[in-house]
Write a protein that holds these residues in place. Structure first.
Motif, PDB file in Angstrom:
ATOM      1  N   ALA A 141       2.323  -5.961   8.736  1.00 16.54           N
ATOM      2  CA  ALA A 141       1.206  -5.148   8.248  1.00 16.54           C
ATOM      3  C   ALA A 141       0.587  -5.874   7.061  1.00 16.54           C
ATOM      4  N   LEU A 142      -0.723  -6.061   7.089  1.00 18.22           N
ATOM      5  CA  LEU A 142      -1.404  -6.803   6.042  1.00 18.22           C
ATOM      6  C   LEU A 142      -2.502  -5.961   5.415  1.00 18.22           C
ATOM      7  N   PHE A 143      -2.374  -5.735   4.110  1.00 14.66           N
ATOM      8  CA  PHE A 143      -3.402  -5.038   3.335  1.00 14.66           C
ATOM      9  C   PHE A 143      -4.218  -6.084   2.578  1.00 14.66           C
ATOM     10  N   GLY A 144      -5.537  -5.900   2.545  1.00 15.85           N
ATOM     11  CA  GLY A 144      -6.392  -6.878   1.880  1.00 15.85           C
ATOM     12  C   GLY A 144      -6.723  -8.065   2.759  1.00 15.85           C
ATOM     13  N   ALA A 145      -6.783  -7.837   4.053  1.00 19.86           N
ATOM     14  CA  ALA A 145      -6.971  -8.929   5.014  1.00 19.86           C
ATOM     15  C   ALA A 145      -8.357  -9.542   4.980  1.00 19.86           C
ATOM     16  N   ALA A 170       5.645  -5.605   5.306  1.00 16.59           N
ATOM     17  CA  ALA A 170       4.277  -5.349   4.861  1.00 16.59           C
ATOM     18  C   ALA A 170       3.909  -6.380   3.795  1.00 16.59           C
ATOM     19  N   ILE A 171       2.662  -6.826   3.835  1.00 16.95           N
ATOM     20  CA  ILE A 171       2.150  -7.777   2.842  1.00 16.95           C
ATOM     21  C   ILE A 171       0.931  -7.154   2.184  1.00 16.95           C
ATOM     22  N   SER A 172       0.885  -7.193   0.870  1.00 20.09           N
ATOM     23  CA  SER A 172      -0.288  -6.703   0.157  1.00 20.09           C
ATOM     24  C   SER A 172      -1.012  -7.846  -0.537  1.00 20.09           C
ATOM     25  N   ALA A 173      -2.230  -8.100  -0.095  1.00 22.17           N
ATOM     26  CA  ALA A 173      -3.120  -9.035  -0.771  1.00 22.17           C
ATOM     27  C   ALA A 173      -4.262  -8.249  -1.412  1.00 22.17           C
ATOM     28  N   TYR A 174      -3.983  -6.986  -1.704  1.00 17.80           N
ATOM     29  CA  TYR A 174      -4.993  -6.101  -2.284  1.00 17.80           C
ATOM     30  C   TYR A 174      -5.377  -6.554  -3.685  1.00 17.80           C
ATOM     31  N   GLY A 208       8.982   3.549   7.212  1.00 15.98           N
ATOM     32  CA  GLY A 208      10.200   2.949   7.746  1.00 15.98           C
ATOM     33  C   GLY A 208      10.289   1.445   7.622  1.00 15.98           C
ATOM     34  N   VAL A 209       9.408   0.846   6.810  1.00 16.92           N
ATOM     35  CA  VAL A 209       9.448  -0.601   6.597  1.00 16.92           C
ATOM     36  C   VAL A 209      10.242  -0.869   5.318  1.00 16.92           C
ATOM     37  N   ARG A 210      11.159  -1.783   5.394  1.00 16.62           N
ATOM     38  CA  ARG A 210      12.071  -1.994   4.271  1.00 16.62           C
ATOM     39  C   ARG A 210      11.673  -3.131   3.346  1.00 16.62           C
TER      40      ARG A 210
END
Length: 212
Positions: free
Chosen positions: A4-8, A69-73, A98-100
């Motif tokens: 999951a990528l935020f800030g894509a 999950a990755i945040s590039a926000y 549920g992502v650790r």
């Protein structure tokens, strides 16, 4: 892996997306507005989901079934304090989904350039960037208080588009500089370092940095 990528859609997020696809991962691009143009529309390795980094329940739905999950926000100019709120929201939403594991793009301002001296405290650090640098340091404290398996990757002092060389050095709390006393990294190599950490975790619940 399913990521999951935020800030894509940002400069760093785009590079992370490209690197993840290069390695044949499936990417869930979490977008606040799916109506805006997205250069990976129709790509078989990309799934678009609606989400907002400030809404934990939407985050939980978007990340469900992902391995990491990755945040590039990055907050808007003038709204830097939202970064701390977004960090709390991401941690809550990722846990609910549920992502650790959560890996976030940090800032360089809190890295040390000398004994106990941070980059953001040096005279040459631009005043207009200080609110964002301080927000990244506040967000790091939020991560440090979390029990989630988090990692923060801070860039060099200068990060910009360039070449993907796969050659860089890794640091922990000290700003990485080259033989000319410059601290820089291409956004492409930054993405390489981040995906290396996704695939072969070395920095659980800690921050690290990269530079040439």
């Amino acid at each position: 892996m399913k990521i999951a990528l935020f800030g894509a859609t940002g400069m760093i997020g785009k590079a992370i997306l490209e690197e993840a696809l290069r390695r044949d991962h499936q990417v869930v691009a979490v977008l606040r507005d799916q109506g805006k143009p997205f250069d990976k529309d129709g790509h078989e390795g990309v799934i678009k989901m609606t989400g907002d980094v400030l809404m934990p329940d939407l985050i939980a739905v978007a990340v469900e079934g992902c391995d990491v999950a990755i945040s590039a926000y990055g907050p808007r100019f003038g709204a830097e304090s939202e970064l701390v709120e977004a960090t709390r929201s991401l941690l809550e939403g990722v846990r609910k989904g549920g992502v650790r594991r959560l890996i976030a793009v940090g800032g360089a301002g809190g890295l040390e350039v000398g004994s106990g001296v941070r980059l953001l405290d040096t005279p040459e650090f631009p005043d207009e960037i200080k609110p964002l640098a301080r927000a990244h340091e506040d967000a790091l404290q939020v991560y440090r208080a979390s029990e989630l398996a988090w990692t923060v990757l801070s860039p060099a002092a200068v990060i910009e588009p360039g070449s993907r060389t796969g050659q860089f050095r890794i640091g922990i709390s000290q700003l990485v500089k080259d033989e000319l006393d410059q601290s820089r990294i291409s956004v492409e190599d930054f993405a390489v370092a981040l995906l290396d950490e996704v695939e072969d975790p070395q920095f659980y619940q800690s921050r690290f940095t990269v530079g040439y």
